[in-house]
Write a protein that holds these residues in place. Structure first.
Motif, PDB file in Angstrom:
ATOM      1  N   ASP A  91      -3.136  -4.602 -48.203  1.00 19.77           N
ATOM      2  CA  ASP A  91      -3.727  -3.825 -49.083  1.00 19.77           C
ATOM      3  C   ASP A  91      -5.134  -3.258 -48.248  1.00 19.77           C
ATOM      4  O   ASP A  91      -5.530  -2.235 -48.421  1.00 19.77           O
ATOM      5  CB  ASP A  91      -4.380  -4.733 -50.334  1.00 19.77           C
ATOM      6  CG  ASP A  91      -3.268  -4.698 -51.245  1.00 19.77           C
ATOM      7  OD1 ASP A  91      -2.242  -4.030 -51.198  1.00 19.77           O
ATOM      8  OD2 ASP A  91      -3.761  -5.496 -52.337  1.00 19.77           O
TER       9      ASP A  91
ATOM     10  N   SER B 232       0.524  -4.942 -50.647  1.00 18.65           N
ATOM     11  CA  SER B 232       0.649  -6.654 -50.585  1.00 18.65           C
ATOM     12  C   SER B 232      -0.621  -7.058 -50.159  1.00 18.65           C
ATOM     13  O   SER B 232      -1.454  -6.149 -49.607  1.00 18.65           O
ATOM     14  CB  SER B 232       1.884  -6.978 -49.512  1.00 18.65           C
ATOM     15  OG  SER B 232       1.418  -6.594 -48.184  1.00 18.65           O
ATOM     16  N   ARG B 233      -0.459  -8.361 -50.204  1.00 20.09           N
ATOM     17  CA  ARG B 233      -1.917  -8.942 -49.935  1.00 20.09           C
ATOM     18  C   ARG B 233      -2.399  -8.763 -48.425  1.00 20.09           C
ATOM     19  O   ARG B 233      -3.711  -8.450 -48.330  1.00 20.09           O
ATOM     20  CB  ARG B 233      -2.079 -10.400 -50.146  1.00 20.09           C
ATOM     21  CG  ARG B 233      -1.887 -10.823 -51.821  1.00 20.09           C
ATOM     22  CD  ARG B 233      -1.958 -12.439 -51.658  1.00 20.09           C
ATOM     23  NE  ARG B 233      -2.021 -12.560 -53.217  1.00 20.09           N
ATOM     24  CZ  ARG B 233      -1.973 -13.966 -53.696  1.00 20.09           C
ATOM     25  NH1 ARG B 233      -2.350 -14.976 -52.872  1.00 20.09           N
ATOM     26  NH2 ARG B 233      -2.344 -14.390 -54.970  1.00 20.09           N
ATOM     27  N   THR B 234      -1.248  -8.772 -47.705  1.00 22.12           N
ATOM     28  CA  THR B 234      -1.669  -8.443 -46.191  1.00 22.12           C
ATOM     29  C   THR B 234      -1.984  -7.134 -45.725  1.00 22.12           C
ATOM     30  O   THR B 234      -2.651  -6.871 -44.752  1.00 22.12           O
ATOM     31  CB  THR B 234      -0.714  -9.237 -45.380  1.00 22.12           C
ATOM     32  OG1 THR B 234       0.790  -8.447 -45.487  1.00 22.12           O
ATOM     33  CG2 THR B 234      -0.482 -10.472 -45.557  1.00 22.12           C
TER      34      THR B 234
ATOM     35  N   GLN C 261       1.038   1.303 -54.079  1.00 25.44           N
ATOM     36  CA  GLN C 261       1.263   0.002 -54.947  1.00 25.44           C
ATOM     37  C   GLN C 261       2.475   0.285 -55.727  1.00 25.44           C
ATOM     38  O   GLN C 261       3.631  -0.428 -56.087  1.00 25.44           O
ATOM     39  CB  GLN C 261       0.128  -0.300 -55.854  1.00 25.44           C
ATOM     40  CG  GLN C 261      -1.244  -0.529 -55.048  1.00 25.44           C
ATOM     41  CD  GLN C 261      -1.154  -1.643 -53.947  1.00 25.44           C
ATOM     42  OE1 GLN C 261      -0.696  -2.630 -54.333  1.00 25.44           O
ATOM     43  NE2 GLN C 261      -1.537  -1.424 -53.012  1.00 25.44           N
TER      44      GLN C 261
END
Length: 223
Positions: free
Chosen positions: A192, A188-190, A182
């Motif tokens: 993580d 990122s959301r995709t 991070q």
């Protein structure tokens, strides 16, 4: 500029992330080397000797090993200093308790600080035991790392210290790897979920790999 970066919270977190990844790379290599003990004393002792001749004839005997040691010490000091200063900064920013508690963090997150202290103390003991032989049980034998390892894990306290430290290491890696990703902008959301999976797998493999050695001695597989 270096001072400005270091004084910022982002800079300290970046130092923690980079130094943590350096130590993680070392741990992976160190674990693989440790597992050579299951191939017998000849193989393990030869590997330990090879580490001291690494880089010859360009480098002198043990120079490469000392370069690695100095780099690791620098990484540990940078990591611990940044962690301590960030912790103090966080405490100063929140002098009083929150009226409403935050959601409970994971066990690994809540024990990162204590885990770091445990690992710091373990490193000191580990060096005094298997590098200098200062606290080694049964008589330290220079140039015979296989027998030294067997001696250490033939004691109940050697097993307890090592296994507890490795469990703390697993929790530290599990949270630290994801946090480092991070900080360095890899999250990122995709991604993580994938990063958390990698963190869990790394933590599990490293913990199991390191713990396998004392278990091997306790069960007689390594003797």
């Amino acid at each position: 500029m270096a001072r400005t970066v270091w004084d910022s919270s982002v800079g300290k977190k970046t130092v923690m992330a980079v130094s943590g990844l350096v130590m993680l790379l070392y741990l992976v290599v160190h674990m693989i080397g440790n597992l050579k003990i299951f191939f017998g004393s000849g193989e393990f002792n030869h590997y330990a000797h090879w580490l001291r001749t690494l880089g010859e004839p360009f480098l002198h005997y043990e120079w490469a090993l000392w370069i690695i040691r100095v780099a690791l010490v620098a990484a540990v000091v940078a990591h611990a200093t940044a962690a301590y200063q960030l912790s103090r900064r966080d405490i100063r920013a929140r002098p009083s308790k929150y009226v409403h508690r935050k959601a409970r963090a994971s066990y690994a997150t809540r024990t990162m600080r204590w885990g770091g202290v445990i690992l710091g103390l373990f490193i000191v003991w580990h060096i005094l035991d298997l590098t200098t032989g200062t606290v080694h049980p049964g008589g330290f034998q220079s140039g015979h790392p296989y027998q030294n390892v067997v001696d250490t894990f033939s004691t109940w306290y050697g097993n307890i210290i090592y296994i507890v430290a490795m469990l703390a290491l697993g929790l530290h890696i599990r949270h630290g790897f994801w946090s480092a990703a991070q900080t360095l902008g890899a999250g990122s959301r995709t991604r993580d979920r994938a990063l958390k999976t990698v963190a869990n797998v790394l933590a599990l493999l490293l913990t199991a790999g390191f713990v396998a050695v004392p278990v091997g001695v306790m069960t007689g597989v390594v003797s």
